[in-house]
Design an enzyme around this catalytic site. Sequence first.
Site, mmCIF file in Angstrom:
data_model
loop_
_atom_site.group_PDB
_atom_site.id
_atom_site.type_symbol
_atom_site.label_atom_id
_atom_site.label_comp_id
_atom_site.label_asym_id
_atom_site.label_seq_id
_atom_site.Cartn_x
_atom_site.Cartn_y
_atom_site.Cartn_z
ATOM 1 N N HIS A 41 22.127 11.968 19.248
ATOM 2 C CA HIS A 41 20.809 12.601 18.590
ATOM 3 C C HIS A 41 19.813 12.665 19.823
ATOM 4 O O HIS A 41 18.936 13.605 20.003
ATOM 5 C CB HIS A 41 20.038 11.757 17.580
ATOM 6 C CG HIS A 41 20.695 11.868 16.085
ATOM 7 N ND1 HIS A 41 22.165 11.561 15.822
ATOM 8 C CD2 HIS A 41 20.464 12.446 14.904
ATOM 9 C CE1 HIS A 41 22.689 11.810 14.678
ATOM 10 N NE2 HIS A 41 21.410 12.428 14.184
ATOM 11 N N HIS B 69 22.002 2.670 17.353
ATOM 12 C CA HIS B 69 22.160 2.771 18.623
ATOM 13 C C HIS B 69 21.199 1.550 19.479
ATOM 14 O O HIS B 69 20.366 1.159 18.817
ATOM 15 C CB HIS B 69 21.665 4.136 19.345
ATOM 16 C CG HIS B 69 22.483 5.173 18.828
ATOM 17 N ND1 HIS B 69 24.030 5.510 19.335
ATOM 18 C CD2 HIS B 69 22.283 6.277 17.877
ATOM 19 C CE1 HIS B 69 24.398 6.610 18.659
ATOM 20 N NE2 HIS B 69 23.357 7.041 17.878
#
Length: 288
Positions: free
Chosen positions: A202, A244
Amino acid sequence: MPSANNVRSRARERNSILSRPEFMSLNQPLRGGCGPPDSRCAPKRAAQNKPQSIQKSEEPIDGGSKDRRESTKMPDEDCMQLNPSFKGIAMNSLLAIDICLSKRMGVCASTSSSWGGCRSMVALLALTGHGITWIIGTIICLTRSNTLAGQEVLVNLLLALILDLMTVAGVQRLVKRRGPWEMTPGFLDCVAMDVYSFPAAHASRAAMVSKFLLSHLVLAVPLRILLVLWAFLVGMSRVLLGKHHLTDMVCGFALGMFHFSLMETVWLSSNTCQTLISISTFSWSPFY
């Protein structure tokens, strides 16, 4: 001075004494070729005279001591790990700090987290940077565009999105780094092949798209600021969701900028874009 008869009589007496049963072992020669008992053969005789049970009990003790000595010998790899270099210490320290900070920032990792009530809003923000969302949106805009310049920009953007999707998926498959929290990837993540942590897909996509739009669209200053802020928040949303690490997000931003620079280098002209559109719509003719 004793006579010869006295000497012979003494010799016979000595022989008669040595011939007694209790002194018969003294007349037999010792094993190993030793003659009269001396200091050199004494250890050998002592070892021979030891009971067999004592000798058998000593054998495994020697074997155990040998095993212990062998076990104390460490391989070279372990010795190197016990004495790491400064670079290894620095890398391990940075990774430990990264994991600790990423876990602390995962405040929306679950509904029971400290910011669990905002999880749906953060997930919606992350969805705006998803690869499937951008690819479908670009294709829809391309079908509705009527200008050659707009189609040129959209075709190159679509190719950049596909490049970003495939590159990030390949790097993730190679590294296979897990996220700070053990989570099962969602359906859209599996479709976009975004199943591992490094690098953040992303963040890479948001950085590439924002830089692409800033370079090829004429936008007002407030919109340009909002576009940069959107890219940063999309990268942070995945950290807040516990997907993440911080280093994954930073490397994702850097990879997105690299994808933008690569697409600027191999930019497709308007004629090439029209040819690709014609091929995709089955209306292309080589003689046209």
